[in-house]
Every structure is written in structure tokens, then in C-alpha cells.
Motif scaffolding. Structure first.
Motif, mmCIF file in Angstrom:
data_model
loop_
_atom_site.group_PDB
_atom_site.id
_atom_site.type_symbol
_atom_site.label_atom_id
_atom_site.label_comp_id
_atom_site.label_asym_id
_atom_site.label_seq_id
_atom_site.Cartn_x
_atom_site.Cartn_y
_atom_site.Cartn_z
ATOM 1 N N TYR A 262 -6.535 -0.218 2.909
ATOM 2 C CA TYR A 262 -6.992 1.366 2.979
ATOM 3 C C TYR A 262 -5.850 2.193 3.786
ATOM 4 N N ALA A 263 -4.820 1.236 4.255
ATOM 5 C CA ALA A 263 -3.612 2.220 4.917
ATOM 6 C C ALA A 263 -2.976 3.021 3.829
ATOM 7 N N GLY A 264 -3.299 2.870 2.467
ATOM 8 C CA GLY A 264 -2.640 3.539 1.503
ATOM 9 C C GLY A 264 -3.236 5.133 1.365
ATOM 10 N N LEU A 265 -4.409 5.193 1.944
ATOM 11 C CA LEU A 265 -5.163 6.434 2.177
ATOM 12 C C LEU A 265 -4.277 7.280 3.040
ATOM 13 N N VAL A 266 -4.129 6.646 4.265
ATOM 14 C CA VAL A 266 -3.244 7.110 5.273
ATOM 15 C C VAL A 266 -1.699 7.962 4.676
ATOM 16 N N PHE A 267 -1.551 6.824 3.927
ATOM 17 C CA PHE A 267 0.064 7.044 3.382
ATOM 18 C C PHE A 267 -0.151 8.401 2.478
ATOM 19 N N ALA A 268 -1.172 8.125 1.516
ATOM 20 C CA ALA A 268 -1.243 9.508 0.730
ATOM 21 C C ALA A 268 -1.535 10.807 1.511
ATOM 22 N N VAL A 269 -2.358 10.776 2.503
ATOM 23 C CA VAL A 269 -2.427 12.003 3.142
ATOM 24 C C VAL A 269 -0.931 12.427 3.610
ATOM 25 N N ILE A 270 -0.201 11.600 4.187
ATOM 26 C CA ILE A 270 1.025 12.098 4.855
ATOM 27 C C ILE A 270 1.890 12.672 3.825
ATOM 28 N N LEU A 271 1.850 11.811 2.531
ATOM 29 C CA LEU A 271 2.671 12.497 1.440
ATOM 30 C C LEU A 271 2.319 13.815 0.997
ATOM 31 N N ASP A 272 0.724 13.911 0.589
ATOM 32 C CA ASP A 272 0.234 15.290 0.518
ATOM 33 C C ASP A 272 0.745 16.420 1.338
ATOM 34 N N ALA B 97 0.772 -1.087 0.116
ATOM 35 C CA ALA B 97 -0.011 -0.057 0.073
ATOM 36 C C ALA B 97 0.968 1.334 0.013
ATOM 37 N N GLY B 98 2.032 1.288 0.681
ATOM 38 C CA GLY B 98 2.901 2.215 0.767
ATOM 39 C C GLY B 98 3.476 2.463 -0.660
ATOM 40 N N PHE B 99 3.961 1.508 -1.139
ATOM 41 C CA PHE B 99 4.751 1.625 -2.569
ATOM 42 C C PHE B 99 3.692 2.033 -3.532
ATOM 43 N N ALA B 100 2.506 1.602 -3.506
ATOM 44 C CA ALA B 100 1.474 1.843 -4.453
ATOM 45 C C ALA B 100 1.030 3.438 -4.358
ATOM 46 N N THR B 101 0.892 3.820 -3.109
ATOM 47 C CA THR B 101 0.832 5.352 -2.763
ATOM 48 C C THR B 101 2.025 6.134 -3.546
ATOM 49 N N GLY B 102 3.312 5.911 -3.254
ATOM 50 C CA GLY B 102 4.235 6.360 -3.971
ATOM 51 C C GLY B 102 4.342 6.267 -5.529
ATOM 52 N N ALA C 162 3.562 16.284 3.252
ATOM 53 C CA ALA C 162 5.155 16.382 3.014
ATOM 54 C C ALA C 162 5.302 17.080 2.074
ATOM 55 N N ILE C 163 4.896 16.707 0.718
ATOM 56 C CA ILE C 163 5.126 17.394 -0.488
ATOM 57 C C ILE C 163 4.356 18.809 -0.902
ATOM 58 N N PHE C 164 3.041 18.845 -0.624
ATOM 59 C CA PHE C 164 2.310 19.864 -0.694
ATOM 60 C C PHE C 164 1.711 20.776 0.322
ATOM 61 N N ALA C 165 1.942 20.255 1.466
ATOM 62 C CA ALA C 165 1.681 21.131 2.802
ATOM 63 C C ALA C 165 0.083 21.074 2.758
ATOM 64 N N HIS C 166 -0.398 20.033 2.308
ATOM 65 C CA HIS C 166 -2.022 19.910 2.281
ATOM 66 C C HIS C 166 -2.444 18.893 3.428
ATOM 67 N N LEU C 167 -3.404 19.265 4.059
ATOM 68 C CA LEU C 167 -4.077 18.551 4.931
ATOM 69 C C LEU C 167 -5.483 18.287 4.754
ATOM 70 N N PRO C 168 -6.034 17.226 5.186
ATOM 71 C CA PRO C 168 -7.347 16.884 4.901
ATOM 72 C C PRO C 168 -8.390 17.749 5.778
ATOM 73 N N GLY C 169 -9.772 17.928 5.313
ATOM 74 C CA GLY C 169 -10.655 18.655 6.083
ATOM 75 C C GLY C 169 -11.204 17.651 7.042
ATOM 76 N N ALA C 170 -12.239 17.985 7.770
ATOM 77 C CA ALA C 170 -12.904 17.500 8.775
ATOM 78 C C ALA C 170 -13.262 15.907 8.328
ATOM 79 N N TRP C 171 -14.016 15.905 7.014
ATOM 80 C CA TRP C 171 -14.336 14.622 6.468
ATOM 81 C C TRP C 171 -13.191 13.739 6.475
ATOM 82 N N GLY C 172 -12.123 14.327 5.706
ATOM 83 C CA GLY C 172 -10.748 13.294 5.784
ATOM 84 C C GLY C 172 -10.356 12.765 7.158
ATOM 85 N N TRP C 173 -10.495 13.626 8.047
ATOM 86 C CA TRP C 173 -9.954 12.875 9.345
ATOM 87 C C TRP C 173 -10.921 12.041 9.809
ATOM 88 N N VAL C 174 -12.008 11.941 9.585
ATOM 89 C CA VAL C 174 -13.251 11.084 9.738
ATOM 90 C C VAL C 174 -12.620 9.806 9.151
#
Length: 305
Positions: A255-265, A23-28, A267-279
């Protein structure tokens, strides 16, 4: 209908770790494809992503397996896997080109949900109530993360076609996962990964005739070189995982890949999810923990007949 505590077999534990790694590799890989799609069309990306994964796959095979393991024992099964996987890859790459990475990744995680009924029907896998609940929570988390995207008023035809392509890719990938699980009975991880890379490169070459070829730049080489390396790593870890544990056991961990995607987002773009994203992240994490702590990869509560 209840699951009694038990010790998780070591083979299942290693399969879970491999699936999380995949999942981590696929996210990258998704980020690399998204970056490449800003310069090149889908056919060129598919071709180079597949072709550039062959050298690392050959190196890995040479270091870990005898030469005989590279030879397919059932070429027909490899062809089916390659054609279906190639079609799924084309659709997924198109979605990654049209949508933000996290949103395209969210759509791709329909595959774990769809792979479970396919595994029950085609492979006869048995499902525990805990596994069904875990996958349902993961699916709800995926919907929560996707909600803020589809609700945006600035979506157009490109985003809509990207979403449809992502959904179609997930459906095909669900069948591919079940097919790979069946293949691992007679085929090696090396042969499955290599045959897909070769078939994918051939499909990509045909795609280039349709979508064309743009001159390669250092940036494009970097994106696609990374995609080839991460693609090889994804194939190896994902295939080895399904060889060690049932498809239904591993599905929630995708589904852990989605969490990895948020972390990379971030780290790379300084973007964090909104309220529904954290849910969504909370639901996805809960789904993974439910399966990890269940102690029983195959339950007795539910079974399709």
C-alpha cells in the motif's frame, strides 16, 4: 491470540525494503504507462514494456548470477506465471489508460488483500491477528482514496470498464504472487523475471495484431523506455522480496505505492488528494507501521485449515 514482541529477522527486514522498493518502482511504471497510453494502444504498450525490460534484466543477470540461473528448471510453472501475469498486465495497462494513475493504482492494491487468503489456502501460511488488522486498515485506506474518484458525476463507460479491468487485474495478480512464492523454492529470481519478460513480449506482439501499431515518437520512446527499465526493477525487487518472507507479511507494505503515487501526482501535476485521500494515506501508513513493528512475520493467532 496476542503477538509477543520479538526482533524482526534480518531476512524479513530486507524483504520489506525490497517490497517498498518494488512499490515505488511500480508506481513510476504506472505513470509511464499512463503517459504512453495517451498515444499508443494496449497491445503495443504491453509488447514494448516487456521487450524493453529484457536488456536491463540480462545486464543485471550477467552482473549478479551465473548463466545457469537464467535457465528455468520447471518450464511449465514459468508458462503459467507468464500467461497469468501477462493477462493481469494487459488489464492493468487498460485501466491505467482509462483512469487517473492514482485511481488505477488504488484498484491494483486489492491484490495484497486477495493474496493473503490465497497464500493461506494454497501455501499454508499462518496469519497473526496484527497482520490481518494491518491488511484490513490498508484496504480501508485504499477504499478511502478511491471514494472521491467513483463519486464523480462525469464518469462514463471508459472509466467503468477501466475500473472493472483494474479489479480483475488485481484478482489475477493475487494468484500470481502466490504462484511466484511457490516457484522461488526451485526457481531463481533471474529465471522468473526473464521468462515473464519473454512471455509478456510474445503476448504483446499478439495484442498488436488486434489493437494495431502507432508510429513511435521521442515522447513515446521515453515513456516506454522508462516503463521497461522500471518494469525490470519491479520484477527483480518484488520476486526477491517474496523469496525472503511470507506473502502475508509483505502485503501491507504494497500500500506504500499509493503514498508514492500521491507524491508523484503532486511533483508532476501539482495535484494533492482531498480529505478522504489524506484519511487513506493515514490508514495505509498505520498498516505498514503495524507490520513493521510487530516483530513476528508469521503469527500463531489465525490459521486456515
Amino acid at each position: 491470540m496476542t503477538d509477543a514482541p520479538a526482533t524482526v529477522p534480518s531476512g524479513v527486514r530486507s524483504a520489506i525494503l525490497l517490497r517498498l522498493s518494488a512499490a515505488g518502482f511500480a508506481t513510476g511504471l504506472g505513470f509511464c504507462i499512463h503517459g504512453a497510453a495517451q498515444q499508443a494502444d494496449t497491445g503495443q504498450i504491453v509488447f514494448l514494456r516487456a521487450a524493453l525490460s529484457i536488456p536491463p534484466l540480462l545486464l543485471w543477470a550477467a552482473l549478479t548470477a551465473p548463466l545457469a540461473d537464467m535457465r528455468p528448471k520447471a518450464p511449465g510453472k514459468h508458462l503459467i506465471r507468464g500467461l497469468l501475469g501477462g493477462l493481469s498486465m494487459v488489464l492493468n495497462f487498460y485501466a491505467l489508460g482509462q483512469l487517473p494513475v492514482t485511481h488505477a493504482q488504488a484498484l491494483s492494491y486489492l491484490a495484497p488483500v486477495l493474496s493473503i487468503p490465497a497464500a493461506v489456502i494454497l501455501l499454508g501460511e499462518r496469519l497473526s491477528v496484527r497482520t490481518v488488522l494491518a491488511v484490513a486498515l490498508g484496504f480501508a485506506g485504499m477504499i478511502a482514496m478511491l471514494y472521491t474518484s467513483v463519486a464523480r458525476p462525469d464518469w462514463g463507460v471508459g472509466q467503468l470498464t477501466g475500473m472493472l479491468a483494474g479489479i480483475a487485474s488485481a484478482g489475477i495478480m493475487a494468484l500470481v504472487r502466490v504462484h511466484i512464492k511457490a516457484m522461488t523454492v526451485t526457481e531463481t529470481t533471474v529465471s522468473i523475471a526473464l521468462s515473464f519478460a519473454v512471455i509478456g513480449a510474445c503476448l504483446g506482439a499478439l495484442g498488436v495484431l488486434v489493437t494495431g501499431w502507432v508510429p513511435m515518437t521521442p515522447t513515446l520512446w521515453a515513456w516506454l523506455g522508462g516503463a521497461g527499465l522500471l518494469g525490470a526493477a519491479t520484477h527483480i525487487t518484488a520476486t526477491e522480496a517474496v523469496a525472503r518472507a511470507p506473502v502475508s507479511t509483505l502485503a501491507p507494505f504494497d500500500y506504500a505505492g499509493l503514498v508514492f503515487a500521491v507524491i508523484l501526482d503532486f511533483a508532476i501535476f501539482a495535484h494533492l488528494p482531498g480529505a478522504w485521500g489524506w484519511v487513506g494515506i493515514a490508514l495505509i501508513t498505520t498498516a505498514g507501521l503495524m507490520t513493521a513493528l510487530s516483530g513476528r512475520p508469521i503469527g500463531t493467532g489465525l490459521r486456515a485449515r
